[in-house]
Scaffold this active site. Structure first.
Site, PDB file in Angstrom:
ATOM      1  N   GLY A 110       0.818  -1.208   0.000  1.00 51.96           N
ATOM      2  CA  GLY A 110       0.000   0.000   0.000  1.00 51.96           C
ATOM      3  C   GLY A 110       0.850   1.256   0.000  1.00 51.96           C
ATOM      4  O   GLY A 110       1.927   1.318  -0.622  1.00 51.96           O
ATOM      5  N   SER A 111       0.397   2.255   0.716  1.00 47.52           N
ATOM      6  CA  SER A 111       1.019   3.580   0.628  1.00 47.52           C
ATOM      7  C   SER A 111       2.409   3.667   1.254  1.00 47.52           C
ATOM      8  O   SER A 111       3.105   4.657   1.043  1.00 47.52           O
ATOM      9  CB  SER A 111       0.101   4.627   1.259  1.00 47.52           C
TER      10      SER A 111
END
Length: 483
Positions: free
Chosen positions: A216-217
């Site tokens: 993810g981020s």
């Protein structure tokens, strides 16, 4: 008659030569393999009669052999078993070895060539063979903080000393009790093994190093590193950051999680984009840089390489040939980007160490029973992921994330913390993964941490890296810094 005798004699000689050749082959080439087989009961019985060396944190044993009153003579015992199980592994009569028990088996049981002199001395002095001790790099307080932080959750925590690569914590939960598998009551051992393997929560799985997850981020750190290293971006460069980024070759856009543009602007700076974790901004950067630049940057942080291979760790990966929309998704740690918690801890540690990614290691020393050092691991540089200038820029941006952005739950009074949150989407029928990776103090890093929460048993709307993973990282960092 003489002809028949000659033929019989020749056949007997051939058979004897074949037997000698086979015996020589087995002794010279396959002895170690056969001795190491789990179904070799003679060898297993002999090994269980050896006073196996302890596994230590400092001078404290977390695994040791104690005298037993049965035919095996020694019983392997694991203090705080589930807390350290992903590291120590188990030593089982029925199911062999795993973890450090497997990786350092010849040292622990005293059969390693480096212990040959010790074995000769034992024979001369009529002492029982005793294995060497294996000292680990783990920090007991950090390990406990990570273990407690994951209580009631599925997930993993890895903490690294940025300057050396020492692993300070390595926890995976749910865990298991290796004492159940080391038991000399073989019926109970078999029942425990069956129960563990039937458990849908997979307690035997080491989520810290053996499982891959979409980062993810947190992967936006890699994308930001590639952007700054390209020379075309600075922390204040403005990038496209609408509520939804239109992608080529598809009508499906890349939206920001909150459904709004980035920081109130369709053209936010790279610093603001990281602070607010804007998908559209980093998707835009990824499209501009291209897949090859992202892949090369990821590999400089260790993607594509197996770290701790002797413990069965797997390599993190960046997709091989993504198209343009997939590049945008990859730039925010989605599509087919896959990483272990160890890998994301290495990303943070590399930034913390001025861009120099150190090779992670768990075994610090191996010593004989009389404390003579046989081997000691020295720090080793793996890759220069980014320049020191880019590392400083990334550090400042990560500090901004914690002080003003999505990483606020990781703030520590009186200490600057650098961090990045992540919430990775998976299948529609399962919750997202919550991530946080960080290091502290930002100006003199002592510890880098990655936390991954696979499942926290909370509503889907409550899942976020900042709320679930960051507090655990904070506790681990405080434990290492003695706060």
């Amino acid at each position: 008659m003489n002809s028949a005798i000659r033929r019989l004699a020749v056949a007997a000689i051939i058979l004897m030569l074949a037997l000698m050749a086979n015996s020589t082959y087995l002794q010279a080439f396959r002895a170690d393999e056969l001795n190491g087989r789990n179904d070799n009961r003679r060898v297993r019985d002999a090994q269980f009669s050896v006073n196996r060396g302890p596994i230590l944190i400092g001078s404290t044993p977390i695994a040791q052999s104690k005298p037993s009153k049965d035919r095996f003579e020694y019983q392997r015992s694991y203090q705080l078993g589930p807390e350290y199980a992903p590291v120590t592994g188990y030593y089982s009569y029925l199911y062999g070895r795993s973890g450090i028990e497997l990786n350092q088996n010849s040292q622990l049981n005293g059969s390693d060539p480096s212990l040959a002199f010790r074995r000769v001395v034992d024979v001369i002095t009529n002492r029982r063979q005793q294995g060497a001790s294996v000292g680990l790099t783990l920090n007991a307080k950090a390990q406990l903080a990570a273990y407690r932080g994951l209580a009631g959750k599925k997930g993993a925590v890895v903490a690294i000393e940025p300057k050396t690569g020492k692993i300070l914590a390595l926890v995976s939960r749910p865990s298991y009790n290796p004492n159940e598998l080391a038991s000399h009551d073989l019926e109970k051992t078999g029942a425990a093994w069956k129960k563990l393997n039937a458990d849908k929560n997979k307690p035997l799985t080491n989520r810290a190093i053996k499982e891959l997850y979409p980062p993810g981020s947190t992967f936006k750190l890699v994308t930001a590193a590639a952007a700054l290293s390209s020379g075309r971006y600075t922390p204040e460069t403005k990038v496209r950051s609408p509520a939804v980024l239109e992608l080529p070759q598809t009508t499906v856009g890349l939206p920001n999680q909150n459904g709004r543009n980035c920081g109130g602007s369709d053209n936010a700076t790279l610093t603001v984009a990281l602070r607010e974790s804007c998908n559209s901004a980093f998707g835009s950067v990824g499209l501009d840089l291209g897949a090859e630049a992202l892949r090369e940057q990821a590999e400089k942080f260790g993607f594509g390489e197996r770290q701790l291979p002797d413990l069965g760790a797997v390599a993190s990966r960046f997709p091989a040939d993504p198209n343009a929309p997939q590049v945008a998704q990859s730039a925010i740690g989605q599509f087919d980007v896959q990483a272990t918690p160890l890998q994301m801890a290495m990303v943070a540690a590399g930034i913390a160490n001025g861009g120099d990614v150190m090779k992670p290691y768990l075994v610090q020393t191996v010593r004989t029973a009389d404390l003579k050092t046989i081997s000691e691991t020295k720090p080793e540089s793996l890759h220069q992921a980014v320049s020191s200038e880019v590392a400083t820029q990334l550090t400042q941006m990560m500090v901004d994330v914690v002080e003003n952005g999505t990483g606020r739950p990781a703030r520590i009074n009186g200490v600057q913390v650098a961090g990045k949150t992540g919430t990775a989407q998976t299948a529609p029928d399962r919750p997202p993964f919550a991530w946080f990776t960080s290091f502290a103090p930002a100006n003199d890093p002592q510890v880098a941490v990655a936390v991954m929460i696979e499942d926290a048993n909370v509503p889907r709307t409550d899942i976020a890296g900042g709320t679930l993973a960051a507090p655990i990282a904070k506790d681990v960092m405080e434990a290492v810094m003695g706060r």
